[in-house]
Scaffold this active site. Structure first.
Site, PDB file in Angstrom:
ATOM      1  CG  ASP A   1      -4.943   2.259   2.201  1.00 15.62           C
ATOM      2  OD1 ASP A   1      -5.876   1.893   1.457  1.00 15.62           O
ATOM      3  OD2 ASP A   1      -3.790   1.790   2.138  1.00 15.62           O
TER       4      ASP A   1
ATOM      5  CG  HIS B   1      -1.984  -1.023   1.195  1.00  9.78           C
ATOM      6  ND1 HIS B   1      -3.327  -0.710   1.205  1.00  9.78           N
ATOM      7  CD2 HIS B   1      -1.930  -2.379   1.148  1.00  9.78           C
ATOM      8  CE1 HIS B   1      -4.044  -1.817   1.162  1.00  9.78           C
ATOM      9  NE2 HIS B   1      -3.208  -2.844   1.144  1.00  9.78           N
TER      10      HIS B   1
END
Length: 465
Positions: A122, A21
Site C-alpha cells: 500500500d 484498505h
C-alpha cells in the site's frame, strides 16, 4: 503428451492498517487464488497485518490465503489494541504511522520466513518495496482509491512549485490554486515525529513499484483517468475491476432482520440510506444538522450512525444522538448495518454518502443514485467523479467540506428521491449498474494482473497474454 507441471507463486500482501484498505486486498487475494488454477499457476497469498486487524478476519483463512501477524514496536500511548485505524483517536494517527514505519525490519524478517515471489503493498508503506528489493523480490503498489483521485494528487504534487490546472475540469476543486491548496492540506498532517514526510509516501510508493501499478477501478468508467495516471507515473496502470465483496452470507448471520423488516414496509424507491463510512465520526453540530435535515426532507430514511469508543478523541466527535431527537420518519441504526443488502432492497431510492470510493462503487453496483456529501481526503474528488458520471442525483451544498446546513440536506434528499430529476437519475443508475457488474465479473482484468505479476517474478510461463 505430459501435462505441464504446475508452479506456485507466493504473494505477500501488505495493506495499510485500515479495514477500508485491508478488505480490497483480501478480495483481490481471493480472486487471484480463484483465477490461478486454469493457468498452470497456483497462487498462495500471505496477507500481513497487525493482530488487531487480523482477529476479525480469521474465518477467511484457507490453505491458499494465510493471515500473517506483524507486531509493531511499542510506543507510548499506543497499545497493541490500537494497532489499527478502527477506533483510533485522531491524535494517535501519526503514532500509528511511526510504529508501522519502525516495523520495517520486522516486515523484512517476515519476508525471510515466507520467501515470497512478489510483494503487493500500500502507499503508506513506501519502505516495503525496499525490504523486498533487498531480497531480490519484485514489489507492486496496489491502489485502493479511484484513478481520478490518485491522478489528481499526483498531478498536484508534480506541479507543487508552479500550480497548473488539473486537465479534467469536472474533477478540479476550483482551479489550479484551489487544487494545490487542497493537496497541501492532505499532506500537511505531519506532527514532527514522522520517519517519512507525508508528501513523500505516495510518490515513493509509485516510483518504487516494479514495472506497473495496480488500481481498484472499472476501466469502462475511469479509462481517461487511468491513462493520465499512467502518463504521470511513467508506468502501466492495471485496473483490477471494482472488487465488490460478496458479503451476503456473513451479513445474513448478523442482526439485520429488524432493518430488512423495516425496509419491507416501505414503498419502492422511497427510502434514503444515510451512512458516512466506518471510520468517520460526526461532530455534535454535524449530527444536529443532519438529524434536522433528514426530518425536514419528509423522506423515509435509514441512518447508520457511529460513535467513537475512545475516551479521548481530538476530533471532537459526537458521543450520542442530538438531545431530544426522536426520529419520526426514519430508522436510526447504531454501529453496523448490511449496506449492500440495504442498497439492493427495492425500497432504497437514494444513498446519502460521504463518497468513499468503495461506497461509490457499491452504490453504482446496486443501481442507486447518490446524494453526495463529501467530507475529507479523497471524497470531494470522488463526489465530482460521481457527478460527472451521472451517478449522483444531488449534492449537499457546503460552505467548506464538513460544514452543511439542515435545509440543504433536506433539499438534496428531496430532489434525489422525489424531485423531477429522479426518473433520469434512476435510469442512469441502472446503466451504471450494468457497467459495474460487467467489470466486476470480467475475469480478464484479474487474468491480466496475474500475468503481469507472474512475468515480474519469472513464474507461470504458460500464463496467456
Amino acid at each position: 503428451m505430459a501435462q505441464a507441471e504446475r508452479e506456485c507463486m507466493r504473494v505477500v500482501m501488505f495493506p495499510w492498517l485500515a479495514h477500508g484498505h485491508i478488505n480490497p486486498y483480501l478480495e483481490l487475494a481471493k480472486r487471484l487464488v480463484a483465477a490461478s488454477p486454469d493457468d498452470h499457476l497456483d497462487v498462495v497469498v500471505h496477507l500481513v497485518s497487525t493482530p488487531a486487524n487480523l482477529a476479525p478476519l480469521a474465518h477467511h483463512q484457507t490453505d491458499r490465503i494465510r493471515l500473517v501477524e506483524l507486531h509493531l514496536p511499542a510506543l507510548p500511548g499506543l497499545p497493541p489494541a490500537l494497532h489499527t485505524t478502527k477506533g483510533l483517536p485522531a491524535h494517535l494517527m501519526p503514532a500509528l504511522k511511526r510504529a508501522c514505519d519502525l516495523a520495517a525490519p520486522r516486515f523484512g524478517a517476515l519476508l525471510d520466513q515466507l520467501c515470497p515471489d512478489i510483494v503487493v503493498y500500500d502507499f503508506l508503506q513506501p519502505w516495503a518495496p525496499l525490504e523486498a528489493a533487498a531480497r531480490g523480490v519484485p514489489a507492486v503498489h496496489f491502489n485502493t482509491f479511484s484513478a481520478a483521485a490518485k491522478a489528481f494528487v499526483v498531478h498536484c504534487l508534480k506541479n507543487e512549485r508552479t500550480p497548473t490546472a488539473f486537465p479534467f475540469e469536472t474533477i478540479s476543486l476550483g482551479g489550479a490554486d484551489e487544487d494545490a491548496k487542497y493537496t497541501a492540506r492532505l499532506i500537511s498532517r505531519d506532527d514532527g515525529t514522522a520517519l517519512i514526510p507525508e508528501r513523500d509516501r505516495l510518490p515513493l510508493s509509485l516510483e518504487r513499484s516494479s514495472g506497473f501499478v495496480a488500481i481498484k477501478t472499472c476501466a469502462d468508467i475511469e479509462r481517461k483517468y487511468v491513462d493520465y495516471l499512467s502518463q504521470l507515473v511513467g508506468k502501466e496502470v492495471v485496473p483490477t475491476g471494482p472488487l465488490l465483496v460478496d458479503s451476503s452470507g456473513s451479513e445474513a448471520k448478523r442482526d439485520g432482520g429488524r432493518i430488512m423488516r423495516w425496509l419491507d414496509g416501505k414503498e419502492p424507491g422511497s427510502v434514503v440510506l444515510v451512512s458516512f463510512g466506518s471510520e468517520y465520526f460526526m461532530s455534535d453540530r454535524q449530527m444536529a444538522q443532519m438529524a434536522r435535515g433528514l426530518e425536514l426532507s419528509r423522506v423515509p430514511y435509514l441512518w447508520v450512525v457511529r460513535f467513537p469508543n475512545a475516551e479521548d478523541d481530538a476530533r471532537g466527535a459526537a458521543r450520542s444522538m442530538p438531545r431530544g431527537f426522536k426520529p419520526a420518519r426514519g430508522l436510526v441504526v447504531e454501529g453496523w448495518a448490511p449496506q449492500w443488502r440495504i442498497l439492493s432492497h427495492r425500497s432504497c431510492g437514494a444513498f446519502l454518502t460521504h463518497c468513499g470510493w468503495s461506497s461509490v462503487l457499491e452504490s453504482m453496483a446496486a443501481g442507486v443514485p447518490m446524494v453526495a456529501l463529501p467530507l475529507h481526503i479523497d471524497q470531494p474528488l470522488n463526489a465530482n467523479l460521481a457527478v460527472e458520471l451521472g451517478a449522483a442525483a444531488a449534492r449537499v451544498k457546503q460552505e467548506r467540506f464538513g460544514e452543511f446546513k439542515a435545509e440543504d440536506v433536506a433539499r438534496a434528499v428531496r430532489s434525489a428521491v422525489n424531485g423531477r430529476e429522479r426518473v433520469a437519475a434512476r435510469r442512469r443508475a441502472r446503466e451504471l449498474r450494468e457497467v459495474v457488474a460487467r467489470n466486476n465479473g470480467d475475469d480478464r482484468q484479474i487474468a491480466t494482473l496475474l500475468q503481469r505479476m507472474a512475468r515480474l517474478c519469472g513464474k507461470g510461463q504458460a500464463v496467456p497474454n
